[in-house]
Design a protein around this motif. Structure first.
Motif, short mmCIF file in Angstrom:
data_model
loop_
_atom_site.label_atom_id
_atom_site.label_comp_id
_atom_site.label_asym_id
_atom_site.label_seq_id
_atom_site.Cartn_x
_atom_site.Cartn_y
_atom_site.Cartn_z
N HIS A 33 1.63 9.00 4.49
CA HIS A 33 1.25 8.70 3.09
C HIS A 33 2.60 8.83 2.32
O HIS A 33 3.34 9.99 2.61
CB HIS A 33 0.43 9.74 2.55
N SER B 12 0.69 -1.10 0.05
CA SER B 12 0.01 -0.07 -0.04
C SER B 12 0.99 1.44 0.10
O SER B 12 2.21 1.05 0.05
CB SER B 12 -0.76 -0.15 1.30
N ASN B 13 0.19 2.30 -0.41
CA ASN B 13 0.86 3.53 -0.31
C ASN B 13 1.03 4.37 1.13
O ASN B 13 1.62 5.13 1.03
CB ASN B 13 0.24 4.58 -1.45
N GLU B 14 0.60 3.63 1.97
CA GLU B 14 0.45 4.22 3.39
C GLU B 14 1.50 3.55 4.26
O GLU B 14 1.59 2.47 4.10
CB GLU B 14 -0.82 4.32 4.10
N THR C 272 6.36 2.50 -2.08
CA THR C 272 5.19 1.97 -1.22
C THR C 272 5.89 1.20 -0.15
O THR C 272 7.02 1.15 0.33
CB THR C 272 4.80 0.72 -2.07
N HIS D 93 4.17 9.68 -4.17
CA HIS D 93 3.56 8.95 -5.40
C HIS D 93 3.99 9.62 -6.35
O HIS D 93 3.96 10.85 -6.72
CB HIS D 93 1.94 9.04 -5.15
N GLN E 207 -0.75 6.97 10.40
CA GLN E 207 -0.64 6.61 9.02
C GLN E 207 0.20 7.70 8.36
O GLN E 207 -0.04 9.17 8.33
CB GLN E 207 -1.85 6.67 8.14
#
Lengths: 88, 306
Positions: free
Chosen positions: B57, B45-47, B76, B60, B55
């Protein structure tokens, strides 16, 4: 019953390692048999999309993959069997 | 025609049952959502989940286009843990080497690392590859410790296993493939290596034999890739599903049973993390050894054959 020192040393972790080593090629044999069919399936499907001959090359490739997989499987088993009888 | 019909009918039944589950009440939807939620913990995941911070982020990036291929190079969760494993490996190895060079007898942490190194050398490399395998020892040790640290990272709270991503294991298997072929070519010579691909049959059969042997080369690393990936992702799904049972039953009375099971599976995972790193290293060295031994075996084979 007292075991000789060498046998005691052999009965530990190195014995486990030896067993894994001699069975090593067999671990992958099942996946290899499946992998050769799957890889040839993708190769055949790609060739079909190149030449517009769906589904003939794909079918041919699958059967070729099955044959090749079986050939390699038998080869691995023969090799393991040869090593096993050689060690005795 | 038939296949499209059956596909749409299957899809119809699946969506129908999902709708029915959604309408049957809160319980149905929650257990339906639960499974997708649980899978989010396993997938990339991107988190990034961090303790006390929450979390984060991750950046991207726009995907890179090379020909028809679109490659997403954004960082990621698995990439972060891959880099963390690499940095940790460098730190561990350097500190162990410094500690061991200071003393005559290895002690403490340096000794721990040395036990593993000696095990790989004496129990894996020497029996499989002989004395000629010592020059490939650095590669095999790096593979072992790198995979081990990545496997163990998933058992740490907030951690994630990079080896449960098929791309990571594919890259590892690709490196293993190159090393297997290179060691075989270096030991046998390029001519003998190519001759080995013909399987030692009459030249009329070569058009059939060469593709079969070439396919055999590719399936070995493929098996390595699938084994590592499936073992790592499988254990995590089992643990997460068992914890999910508590939420499916929606009662804390049931909790002790899954917790006990999870404890057992977690210990098993700890063992599997070591075992899979060992198996990957052992099979790589075994395949390299087979290629290197083929030089001697093939030589005697040719003399008797001709």
């Amino acid at each position: 019953m007292e075991k000789p020192e060498k046998e005691l040393k052999d009965s530990g972790f190195s014995q486990y390692g030896k067993a894994l080593r001699s069975a090593g090629p067999l671990f992958g044999s099942g996946i290899q048999l499946a992998a050769s069919v799957v890889l040839m399936f993708f190769a055949g499907r790609w060739l079909d999309s190149e030449f517009n001959t769906y589904p003939w090359l794909m079918l041919l490739a699958i059967f070729f993959g099955l044959g090749a997989g079986l050939y390699n499987f038998v080869k691995i088993v023969n090799k393991v069997e040869k090593n096993r009888t050689k060690d005795r | 025609m038939f296949s499209t019909n059956s596909d749409t009918s299957i899809q119809q039944t699946v969506t129908d049952s999902l709708h029915a589950a959604a309408q049957s009440g809160e319980h149905g939807t929650e257990s339906g959502n639960l499974f997708t939620q649980l899978l989010h913990h396993v997938y990339d995941s991107n988190e990034l989940d961090l303790p006390f911070i929450g979390q984060v982020h991750l950046p991207h990036f726009a995907p890179i286009q090379i020909g028809d291929l679109t490659i997403d190079v954004s960082i990621t969760k698995h990439v972060v843990f891959l880099w963390a494993a690499a940095i940790l490996l460098i730190i561990l190895a350097v500190t162990a080497a410094r500690k061991n060079s200071k003393r005559e007898v290895p002690h403490g942490f340096g000794n721990l690392i040395e036990v593993f190194i000696l095990f790989i050398r004496d129990e894996v490399v020497l029996p499989n590859m002989g004395k000629g395998g010592i020059k490939y020892l650095p590669y095999l040790l790096t593979t072992f410790f790198f995979i081990l640290i990545m496997n163990l990272a998933g058992l740490v709270p907030y951690g994630s296993t990079s080896t449960s991503n098929v791309s990571v294991t594919a890259a590892l298997a690709f490196i293993a493939f190159i090393m297997i072929q290179l060691s075989a070519i270096r030991a046998q010579g390029i001519g003998h290596y190519l001759k080995h691909l013909t399987g030692g049959v009459h030249w009329i059969l070569w058009p059939i034999m060469i593709p079969i042997e070439v396919l055999g080369l590719f399936t070995k690393p493929f098996a390595l890739m699938i084994r590592l990936f499936a073992n790592m992702i499988g254990g995590h799904i089992v643990i997460i599903s068992l914890i999910g049972l508590i939420f499916v039953f929606q009662s804390w009375i049931i909790a002790p049973i899954p917790i006990l099971f999870v404890l057992g599976i977690n210990l098993l995972e700890l063992f599997v993390a070591f075992l899979q790193a060992y198996i990957f290293t052992m099979l790589t060295s075994l395949f390299m050894g087979l290629g290197m031994q083929a030089a001697h075996e093939g030589g005697t084979h040719n003399e008797s054959g001709h």
